[in-house]
Design a protein around this motif. Sequence first.
Motif, PDB file in Angstrom:
ATOM      1  N   VAL A 121      -1.316 -19.602  -7.336  1.00 45.38           N
ATOM      2  CA  VAL A 121      -0.825 -20.968  -8.180  1.00 45.38           C
ATOM      3  C   VAL A 121      -1.570 -20.372  -9.539  1.00 45.38           C
ATOM      4  N   LEU A 124       9.002 -17.827  -3.407  1.00 42.53           N
ATOM      5  CA  LEU A 124       7.809 -17.639  -2.535  1.00 42.53           C
ATOM      6  C   LEU A 124       7.665 -16.107  -2.418  1.00 42.53           C
ATOM      7  N   VAL A 141       8.587 -25.928  -4.922  1.00 45.01           N
ATOM      8  CA  VAL A 141       9.029 -25.590  -5.845  1.00 45.01           C
ATOM      9  C   VAL A 141       9.766 -26.008  -6.921  1.00 45.01           C
ATOM     10  N   TYR A 180       9.771 -22.838 -10.570  1.00 46.83           N
ATOM     11  CA  TYR A 180       7.177 -22.187 -10.346  1.00 46.83           C
ATOM     12  C   TYR A 180       7.107 -22.903  -9.737  1.00 46.83           C
ATOM     13  N   PRO A 181       5.956 -22.946  -9.248  1.00 54.89           N
ATOM     14  CA  PRO A 181       4.905 -23.824  -8.195  1.00 54.89           C
ATOM     15  C   PRO A 181       5.068 -24.609  -8.649  1.00 54.89           C
ATOM     16  N   ASP A 182       4.890 -25.913  -7.415  1.00 50.27           N
ATOM     17  CA  ASP A 182       4.627 -27.421  -7.452  1.00 50.27           C
ATOM     18  C   ASP A 182       3.356 -27.367  -7.336  1.00 50.27           C
ATOM     19  N   SER A 183       2.507 -28.615  -7.650  1.00 52.16           N
ATOM     20  CA  SER A 183       1.031 -28.531  -7.882  1.00 52.16           C
ATOM     21  C   SER A 183       1.365 -30.121  -8.682  1.00 52.16           C
ATOM     22  N   ILE A 213       1.057 -26.705  -1.198  1.00 48.48           N
ATOM     23  CA  ILE A 213       1.773 -27.242  -2.553  1.00 48.48           C
ATOM     24  C   ILE A 213      -0.277 -27.670  -3.151  1.00 48.48           C
ATOM     25  N   LEU A 236       4.100 -15.777  -2.688  1.00 47.80           N
ATOM     26  CA  LEU A 236       3.432 -17.101  -2.150  1.00 47.80           C
ATOM     27  C   LEU A 236       3.979 -17.154  -1.191  1.00 47.80           C
TER      28      LEU A 236
END
Length: 951
Positions: free
Chosen positions: A47, A400, A252, A260-263, A279, A405
Amino acid sequence: MALTSSVKGEHPFNHLIDTLKDGDRKYFNPQKMNDARYDKLPLSIRVLLEAAIRKCDGFYVKEEDVHNILDWSEQQNVAEVPFPPARVLLQDFTGIPAMVDLAAMRDAVTKHGADPSLVNPVCPTDLIVDHSLQIDLNKCQGPPSRPSPARPTPRRGSQCGGERGSCSKGGCSDTPGRPATAVQQIENTPLLCPFHLQPVSDTYNHTFLTFFLRLSPFPLKWCSKAFKNVNVVPPDVGAVHQLNLEYLSQVVQESQGFIYPDSVVGTDSHTTMINGLGILGWGVGGIESEAVMLGQPISLTLPQVVGCRLVGSVNILATSIDIVLGITKHLRQAGIAGKFVEFFGPGMSQLSVPDRTTIANMCPEYNATVSFFPVDHVTLKHFKQTNFTEEKLELLEAYLKAVKLFRSYEDSSEDPQYSEVIEINLSSMVPHVSGPKRPQDRVAVSSMKEDFQSCLNEKVGFKGFHISKEKQESLVPFLHGGQEYELAHGSVVIAAVISCTNNCNPSVMLTAGLLAKKAVEAGLIVKPYIRTSLAPGSGMVTHYLNTSGVLPYLSQLGFEVIGYGCATCVGNTAPLPETVSEAIKEGDLVACGVLSGNRHFEGRLCDCVRANYLASPPLVVAYAIAGTVSINFEKEPLGVTSEGKEVYLRDVWPTREEVQQIEQDKVISSIFTELRARREKGNTFWNNLECPESVVFPWDPKSTYIRSPSFFNKLCKEVQPPQSIENAHALLFLGDKVTTDHISPAGSIARVSAAAKYLLSKRLTPREFNSYGARRGNDAVMTRGTFASIKLQNRLIGKPGPKTVHIPSGQTLDVFEAVERYQRDGIPLIILAGKQYGSGNSRDWAAKGPYLLGVRAVIAESFEKMHKNHLVGMGIAPLQFLPGQSADSLELCGKEKFTITLPEDLSPKQMLTVKTSSGKTFSVTTLFDNEMDVAFYRHGGLLRYVARTML
């Protein structure tokens, strides 16, 4: 934005752009780097890598950073890397100051003729209003109101003001000999007072009206309209961590055609819970959150990642709480401070999403930065019960899996490489109870019979009752309801299911309900003389027990809803039947109470009940059915039916699969349905609140909570070269381990403080002062509160207190009064300190306050890293004595004048010369880690840097 252009023009990783099968959604695919190291990276590090690739701009994020992350196995604990999260989460205590700063920035750019509407957070930001509410009245002590036929009259003897806001003893207990009556109100519980079943509108209205009056009429509402990329969630929708888990999380993200990945980084301690959903996120301070909002990434040392491999099968009697506490204990003993923890292994399938988020939330207990649970089939199943559409779920899973991921734990060849691996066997998580007198005395349920017997033998103490051998087998007959029963040592006479400490994980309450259902269907009963009760922690608990169909079975066993508040664990239980009390006294019996609360000191439940055990809700039900704690559940039957059939606990204990299925079908969906409704409805005060449509904020000069800060005073368009610090005085001469609490207190405002004098001048009374934390949006209060701690040890005066010596006059003054004199005379200020300056909790005003006081530099032996970054972000130079040197070794007294020469070509880690008026000269090192730090310092801090970019 999803895609950031390089300062050189072309994005350096354009060749990694890929598309999903639908062709409409693009993403950066690290696998196209064709580097075998990617497949061995922990998923949490993947990530970090994706974010660095996507946000690589040559300034904040460089290509070197991307390659360092990819080379994690060699660079862990060595390389400093940036992390640009997908969003920022603010609660109002830290969110209001951040919004105030942005509003002030709009004023500043307006004065220079620029468009103020350009000032907006770059990173999407959610501000949850949930921390500023202050309880002035409890729910049963609201203002007088008109009588209403809908309001039931409290039972005789009820009164308010008991411990922790509940009713005092006798207020909510049952009339002796009669069943609980509060169960009749179940249908309306969400709308009624949890203590007296009275409508809460009076207190509710008072609380929210006071809240809005305290803050100012419309600052938050204005922010929600004026700023782009800001989502303000009004009061009464939910707590910040609840909303983050249940409403804001996307897993996402999608923006400008890129996925893109949630963070997330957040200013709430519960932010780490989000890692249970796959996350990546953790908590940061106010200045870091503002920096991220304005486009700057978080800087972190590439962390070590500890793999936590789960194996084995969960003990049939172990609840989710047993598992969470067991894993927490293992990790605490493993020494993982400051590291990432990532879970994997065949045992993962046995942990529900609530289990995972609870474990992730416990990070502070074992000092990990995050506890990351990659998305798997369990997570996807959970999302189907939430706000995710089928289309969103398909996109999420496809993406993912495309970037690896998504985890499947069936194939161990997919396991990443970790810094180290800890293996935890879930079968070792055995259920425990605590007692008989203290919560720290844990007893395995399998050893309960032997442990109770040893307690009878032991001398009177924390674990002993000293019952003679000849009396340990005593049986005392008594009559109850016309039928004869017998009591013995260990007989259960009180059993209370209380969910106030179990609301974070509904599975334990559902387990109790399903156990009751199976026990009733098997023909088991609870003896009628046992004082049973059910006190849910909220109306939601009653709701999901009811919708899952288990509430009638609990009621049939005597566990009827008695109300919502502290009852049995604070002694608010009805007296035992007289014949039971007499039998206990006649035989000098050690009778027992079992409850699922958090307090159980000897005699607290009832003066004739000497042994009290804390247990999970289902074990409370089990011990009530058994009628004794002196039982081995594995070898002895729980009870015998009227037909003489023996029923064991294993026969009626629900499986984890049963519990999780009902949790998914009934609880999760109910929570999300209610949350969605509350979010759409909003709060009446909020909906009716009017505010102007202005681009710049209309400051209220009368407000003592919100004020335009002076961070942008004398802001010019062109950045000036670094100015040397000449003939500065030391405002303070401090020792080791000066914490952010010493620098910027968050508690109450002392009546004799500089902040108090200011508030008194505004015609406020001391009871209206509130706290520094509540007034973080007013720089006049916060600067006066800087270094206002009564525990501050300033070597210039030789005793603790918020005082210092004004060196030119030699007078001892309040710190702020001394600052006013220095500023009047145009004298720059520095601070001398020892080791670990700025340790403790992250606190934005611990850097903002000194900046506004005129502090230009802090010279210390060492700094807490986060606070050092805060100082740089506010334009204060963190300077470190050379190794082996200190103020003492250099024989500094703190009353010298200091001149620090700063070159025009200032660079990271540069050596500077400090000259004193006493003739001493010594060197210090600038703790600017990179060119970005230098740029912020040259501009006078991050806020001024961003303001100039707008000009």
